[in-house]
Design an enzyme around this catalytic site. Structure first.
Site, PDB file in Angstrom:
ATOM      1  NE  ARG A 171      -0.449  -1.946  -5.120  1.00  0.00           N
ATOM      2  CZ  ARG A 171       0.096  -3.044  -4.615  1.00  0.00           C
ATOM      3  NH1 ARG A 171       0.871  -3.807  -5.365  1.00  0.00           N
ATOM      4  NH2 ARG A 171      -0.134  -3.379  -3.360  1.00  0.00           N
TER       5      ARG A 171
ATOM      6  CG  HIS B  78       2.413   1.464  -2.895  1.00  0.00           C
ATOM      7  ND1 HIS B  78       2.664   0.201  -2.416  1.00  0.00           N
ATOM      8  CD2 HIS B  78       1.074   1.508  -3.100  1.00  0.00           C
ATOM      9  CE1 HIS B  78       1.527  -0.495  -2.346  1.00  0.00           C
ATOM     10  NE2 HIS B  78       0.551   0.279  -2.776  1.00  0.00           N
TER      11      HIS B  78
ATOM     12  CB  VAL C  68       5.394   5.510   2.364  1.00  0.00           C
ATOM     13  CG1 VAL C  68       6.432   5.211   3.431  1.00  0.00           C
ATOM     14  CG2 VAL C  68       4.311   4.439   2.343  1.00  0.00           C
TER      15      VAL C  68
ATOM     16  N   GLY D 271       5.684  10.987   1.714  1.00  0.00           N
ATOM     17  CA  GLY D 271       5.531  11.965   0.637  1.00  0.00           C
ATOM     18  C   GLY D 271       6.110  11.500  -0.683  1.00  0.00           C
TER      19      GLY D 271
ATOM     20  CB  SER E 120      11.393   7.298  -0.030  1.00  0.00           C
ATOM     21  OG  SER E 120       9.992   7.251   0.120  1.00  0.00           O
TER      22      SER E 120
ATOM     23  CD  GLU F 121       9.496   4.180   1.440  1.00  0.00           C
ATOM     24  OE1 GLU F 121       8.578   4.183   0.607  1.00  0.00           O
ATOM     25  OE2 GLU F 121      10.104   5.219   1.767  1.00  0.00           O
TER      26      GLU F 121
ATOM     27  CG  ASN G  55       6.008  -0.850  -0.959  1.00  0.00           C
ATOM     28  OD1 ASN G  55       4.946  -0.487  -1.473  1.00  0.00           O
ATOM     29  ND2 ASN G  55       6.749  -0.063  -0.199  1.00  0.00           N
TER      30      ASN G  55
ATOM     31  CG  HIS H 289      -8.087  -0.867  -6.961  1.00  0.00           C
ATOM     32  ND1 HIS H 289      -8.406  -1.286  -5.696  1.00  0.00           N
ATOM     33  CD2 HIS H 289      -6.804  -0.430  -6.885  1.00  0.00           C
ATOM     34  CE1 HIS H 289      -7.364  -1.121  -4.894  1.00  0.00           C
ATOM     35  NE2 HIS H 289      -6.377  -0.591  -5.579  1.00  0.00           N
TER      36      HIS H 289
ATOM     37  CB  SER I 135     -13.212  -2.490 -19.187  1.00  0.00           C
ATOM     38  OG  SER I 135     -13.487  -1.640 -18.078  1.00  0.00           O
TER      39      SER I 135
END
Ligand code: HEM
Length: 356
Positions: free
Chosen positions: A77, A81, A85, A87, A91, A103, A109, A210, A259
């Site tokens: 994740r 993220h 944002v 690229g 960051s 951020e 976040n 997910h 699972s």
């Protein structure tokens, strides 16, 4: 005995060397189609400057995930993220301050795992010990995400490298505008991802991340209280109410009930059984534009893996900084100009020059 003429010898040499060149252009032994690579990134970027990079990252993460497999989801994740944002420029890794929230302080976040940032910094220092300050934090994040997928049972794939780290983080508003909320429907997801050049197949494939990890109650209790979402399976909803007795409960639950810790295609089977955790998941099966793609991944894991790898490689190249842009951060949490250790001049000579 027939004599081989100089001409045929030359042709033979030509054919052999062409064959070798052709073979050399296949990286690794994985079955991977290769989406276009942006200028400045390459499959062999650290081959001479840090040949052990990928094995250092993989070995360490094997241990980390053995102790706590949930960290794999956190790292996957984190890369998403980072890339969505401003690229894939690392960051999201930058710490803010009281007067200048980073951020990390923006709502989407707040549910990133704190351990993820520590793991990236730890990998960074292990790589630094071996190779010096040559590998960017954004590249380490991309490799960690790849290993998170592979080490939990997902596809193996190569990552083009050569990203450099950004000098600034995005504002809270820009962060919120680029990260889709869990209450979004498929229309919002498709429109938002199209602005980044992702099509419906990419959108459904990326959401398949997910298949591992967890969600906090506050990300989905709007589907339970005051009224139950009619697209949610009743038994599933009742179980979720047990985990989240109130709308604002602090608890978490797994995202893929079949699972939870394995990177596979069961997430799509969940959706077909109306057991997707967020609206943004379940609506991919409700919406006619994405329903067929969900079904195709539910019945064919190899197809999901293939499309997921394509979309991840695309995502990993969003607005990357290459060449002499950005820098190679010495500490992933602070840019070099704010790094008090560096400002003593001890290492300044090295930073950012190694690959420029
Ligand atoms: C389509 C848009 C997406 C939405 C709306 C979305 C939303 C969310 C939300 C709300 C959470 C749970 C946060 C929490 O409550 O703790 C989550 C977790 C997660 N997301 Fe997404 N996400 C999306 C796309 C993606 C993509 C593209 C990836 C990676 C390629 C990804 C990977 C993950 C992972 C692995 C977790 C589990 C994290 C953990 O266990 O710490 N998501 N996502």
């Amino acid at each position: 005995m027939a004599l081989v003429s100089t001409n045929s010898l030359t042709s033979l040499l030509f054919i052999t060397s062409s064959l070798l060149l052709l073979l050399g252009s296949f990286h690794g032994t994985k079955a991977q189609s290769t989406p276009p690579i942006v200028n400045g990134l390459s499959w062999t970027f650290y081959d001479s400057s840090c040949p052990k990079l990928e094995s250092i990252v993989r070995k360490r993460l094997q241990k980390v995930f053995k102790d706590d497999v949930g960290q794999a989801a956190g790292l996957l994740r984190l890369h998403f993220h980072d890339c969505f944002v401003q690229g894939c420029d690392g960051s999201v890794l930058l710490d803010g301050s009281a007067g200048k929230p980073s951020e990390q302080q923006a709502i989407p976040n707040l549910t990133l795992r704190l351990e993820s940032f520590k793991i990236i910094n730890d990998l960074r220092s292990r790589v630094q010990k071996e190779c010096g300050t040559v590998v960017s934090c954004s590249d380490i994040t991309a490799l960690a995400a790849r290993d998170a997928v592979y080490l939990t049972g997902g596809p193996e794939y190569d990552v083009p490298l050569g990203r450099r780290d950004g000098l600034n983080f995005a504002t809270a508003n820009a962060t919120i505008a680029n990260l889709i909320p869990p209450f979004a429907n498929a229309s919002t997801i498709l429109t938002s991802l199209a602005t980044k050049n992702f099509d419906a197949t990419d959108a459904v494939a990326l959401s398949g991340a997910h298949t591992i990890g967890r969600g906090h109650c506050t990300s989905f209790t709007a589907r339970l209280y005051p009224n139950q979402d009619t697209t949610m399976d009743k038994t599933f909803a009742n179980n979720l109410k047990g985990v989240c007795p109130t709308k604002d409960s602090n608890n978490t639950t797994i995202m893929d009930i079949r699972s939870p810790n394995k990177f596979d295609n069961k997430y799509y089977v969940d959706l077909m059984n109306r057991q997707g955790l967020f609206t943004s998941d379940q609506d991919l099966y409700t919406d006619g534009r994405t329903r067929g793609i969900v079904t195709s991944f539910a019945v064919n894991q190899s197809l999901f893996f293939e499309k997921f790898v394509d979309a991840m490689i695309k995502m990993g190249q969003l607005n990357v900084l290459t060449g002499t842009r950005g820098e190679i951060r010495a500490n992933c949490s602070v840019r070099n100009s704010d790094n008090s250790f560096l400002s003593t001049g001890v290492e300044m000579g090295q930073i950012g020059l190694a690959q420029s």
